[in-house]
Write a protein that holds these residues in place. Structure first.
Motif, PDB file in Angstrom:
ATOM      1  N   VAL A 153      42.975 -11.497  57.521  1.00  0.00           N
ATOM      2  CA  VAL A 153      43.840 -10.845  58.497  1.00  0.00           C
ATOM      3  C   VAL A 153      44.547 -11.943  59.294  1.00  0.00           C
ATOM      4  N   GLU A 154      45.771 -11.666  59.738  1.00  0.00           N
ATOM      5  CA  GLU A 154      46.542 -12.666  60.478  1.00  0.00           C
ATOM      6  C   GLU A 154      47.159 -12.017  61.710  1.00  0.00           C
ATOM      7  N   CYS A 155      47.352 -12.851  62.735  1.00  0.00           N
ATOM      8  CA  CYS A 155      48.019 -12.369  63.941  1.00  0.00           C
ATOM      9  C   CYS A 155      48.910 -13.475  64.497  1.00  0.00           C
ATOM     10  N   ASP A 156      49.919 -13.070  65.212  1.00  0.00           N
ATOM     11  CA  ASP A 156      50.866 -13.987  65.841  1.00  0.00           C
ATOM     12  C   ASP A 156      50.766 -13.772  67.346  1.00  0.00           C
ATOM     13  N   THR A 157      50.234 -14.771  68.032  1.00  0.00           N
ATOM     14  CA  THR A 157      49.985 -14.612  69.469  1.00  0.00           C
ATOM     15  C   THR A 157      51.247 -14.726  70.313  1.00  0.00           C
ATOM     16  N   SER A 158      52.371 -15.018  69.687  1.00  0.00           N
ATOM     17  CA  SER A 158      53.627 -14.983  70.442  1.00  0.00           C
ATOM     18  C   SER A 158      54.201 -13.572  70.457  1.00  0.00           C
ATOM     19  N   ARG A 159      53.684 -12.707  69.591  1.00  0.00           N
ATOM     20  CA  ARG A 159      54.181 -11.340  69.485  1.00  0.00           C
ATOM     21  C   ARG A 159      53.161 -10.287  69.911  1.00  0.00           C
ATOM     22  N   ALA A 160      51.893 -10.689  69.968  1.00  0.00           N
ATOM     23  CA  ALA A 160      50.834  -9.741  70.321  1.00  0.00           C
ATOM     24  C   ALA A 160      49.928 -10.380  71.369  1.00  0.00           C
ATOM     25  N   THR A 161      49.407  -9.567  72.260  1.00  0.00           N
ATOM     26  CA  THR A 161      48.478 -10.060  73.279  1.00  0.00           C
ATOM     27  C   THR A 161      47.131 -10.362  72.623  1.00  0.00           C
ATOM     28  N   PRO A 162      46.287 -11.130  73.297  1.00  0.00           N
ATOM     29  CA  PRO A 162      44.943 -11.348  72.758  1.00  0.00           C
ATOM     30  C   PRO A 162      44.197 -10.035  72.501  1.00  0.00           C
ATOM     31  N   ARG A 163      44.361  -9.084  73.374  1.00  0.00           N
ATOM     32  CA  ARG A 163      43.706  -7.773  73.205  1.00  0.00           C
ATOM     33  C   ARG A 163      44.226  -7.071  71.952  1.00  0.00           C
ATOM     34  N   GLU A 164      45.536  -7.091  71.744  1.00  0.00           N
ATOM     35  CA  GLU A 164      46.110  -6.467  70.542  1.00  0.00           C
ATOM     36  C   GLU A 164      45.613  -7.159  69.275  1.00  0.00           C
ATOM     37  N   CYS A 165      45.513  -8.477  69.307  1.00  0.00           N
ATOM     38  CA  CYS A 165      44.990  -9.221  68.154  1.00  0.00           C
ATOM     39  C   CYS A 165      43.531  -8.845  67.902  1.00  0.00           C
ATOM     40  N   ALA A 166      42.737  -8.750  68.965  1.00  0.00           N
ATOM     41  CA  ALA A 166      41.325  -8.379  68.823  1.00  0.00           C
ATOM     42  C   ALA A 166      41.190  -6.968  68.249  1.00  0.00           C
ATOM     43  N   LEU A 167      42.019  -6.058  68.704  1.00  0.00           N
ATOM     44  CA  LEU A 167      41.975  -4.689  68.184  1.00  0.00           C
ATOM     45  C   LEU A 167      42.360  -4.650  66.709  1.00  0.00           C
ATOM     46  N   LEU A 168      43.337  -5.446  66.307  1.00  0.00           N
ATOM     47  CA  LEU A 168      43.740  -5.548  64.903  1.00  0.00           C
ATOM     48  C   LEU A 168      42.557  -6.036  64.057  1.00  0.00           C
ATOM     49  N   ILE A 169      41.861  -7.056  64.537  1.00  0.00           N
ATOM     50  CA  ILE A 169      40.716  -7.614  63.817  1.00  0.00           C
ATOM     51  C   ILE A 169      39.587  -6.586  63.746  1.00  0.00           C
ATOM     52  N   LYS A 170      39.308  -5.921  64.859  1.00  0.00           N
ATOM     53  CA  LYS A 170      38.250  -4.905  64.867  1.00  0.00           C
ATOM     54  C   LYS A 170      38.571  -3.789  63.878  1.00  0.00           C
ATOM     55  N   GLU A 171      39.819  -3.359  63.848  1.00  0.00           N
ATOM     56  CA  GLU A 171      40.234  -2.315  62.916  1.00  0.00           C
ATOM     57  C   GLU A 171      40.039  -2.784  61.473  1.00  0.00           C
ATOM     58  N   PHE A 172      40.361  -4.046  61.202  1.00  0.00           N
ATOM     59  CA  PHE A 172      40.192  -4.606  59.866  1.00  0.00           C
ATOM     60  C   PHE A 172      38.715  -4.589  59.450  1.00  0.00           C
ATOM     61  N   LEU A 173      37.803  -4.847  60.390  1.00  0.00           N
ATOM     62  CA  LEU A 173      36.377  -4.931  60.081  1.00  0.00           C
ATOM     63  C   LEU A 173      35.825  -3.638  59.491  1.00  0.00           C
ATOM     64  N   ALA A 174      36.401  -2.518  59.878  1.00  0.00           N
ATOM     65  CA  ALA A 174      35.907  -1.219  59.420  1.00  0.00           C
ATOM     66  C   ALA A 174      36.080  -1.028  57.913  1.00  0.00           C
ATOM     67  N   ASN A 175      37.057  -1.673  57.316  1.00  0.00           N
ATOM     68  CA  ASN A 175      37.351  -1.492  55.879  1.00  0.00           C
ATOM     69  C   ASN A 175      37.651  -2.823  55.217  1.00  0.00           C
TER      70      ASN A 175
END
Length: 189
Positions: A153-175
């Motif tokens: 999984v990848e995130c861009d911290t210039s476009r997403a907040t740390p919280r949004e990145c963490a939520l993306l990662i948590k969502e990825f963990l489920a599947n």
């Protein structure tokens, strides 16, 4: 109180945040620690450097001391996960040997490799604002840090907040799909 012999065996999950200095890894790790369902440990490589005594290291030995620190850090992470703990790792894979060392130590089925990206201009701005890192450190790390090219999984911290990145990662963990990035990287080496 549970008896130790009744604790079920499990392999801990390693959520491995890889990005340059000032890319936002520590901020994402803090958010992950707050939202993950299972208890976890945030193990930043900087904490291991901070634990080193203030003994003067001659310049000709500094590289050796740093190398041993990184190798010890990798083994500490592997040990925590092998003992069943979930670990959020905050690291900079700015040298190929670091990735190879982690690949040799971690159970690749239980590693989620997260690419933490940030554009060079924003990295430079953050370095100036922080004032605790050498100017240009992140820019020097940028080419090597993501050179392996494979992430879960990848995130861009210039476009997403740390919280949004963490939520993306948590969502990825489920599947989590297989093979994992660590499995693919291990097979390629």
């Amino acid at each position: 109180m549970e008896h130790l012999d009744s604790v079920p065996e499990r392999q801990g999950l390693v959520i491995f945040l890889n990005g340059t200095s000032s890319s936002g890894k520590s901020s994402i790790a803090a958010e992950l620690s707050a939202i993950l369902d299972e208890p976890c440990f945030h193990l930043p490589v900087d904490a291991f450097h901070a634990m080193r005594s203030n003994a003067t290291v001659p310049p000709d030995r500094l590289g050796t001391v740093l190398h041993r620190t990184w190798r010890g850090f990798h083994r500490a992470v592997a040990g925590m996960a092998a003992a069943g703990n979930d670990v959020v790792v905050d690291h900079v894979l700015s040298a190929e040997w670091r990735l190879r060392d982690c690949l040799s130590l971690f159970d690749p089925r239980h590693v989620v490799l997260v690419g933490v990206h940030c554009p060079p201009e924003e990295l430079a701005r953050r370095e100036r604002e922080r004032g605790d890192r050498p100017p240009g450190l992140a820019a020097r790390q940028l080419e090597q840090v993501h050179s392996h090219g494979v992430y879960d999984v990848e995130c861009d911290t210039s476009r997403a907040t740390p919280r949004e990145c963490a939520l993306l990662i948590k969502e990825f963990l489920a599947n989590r799909p297989t093979p994992t990035a660590f499995e693919r990287l291990g097979a390629a080496l």
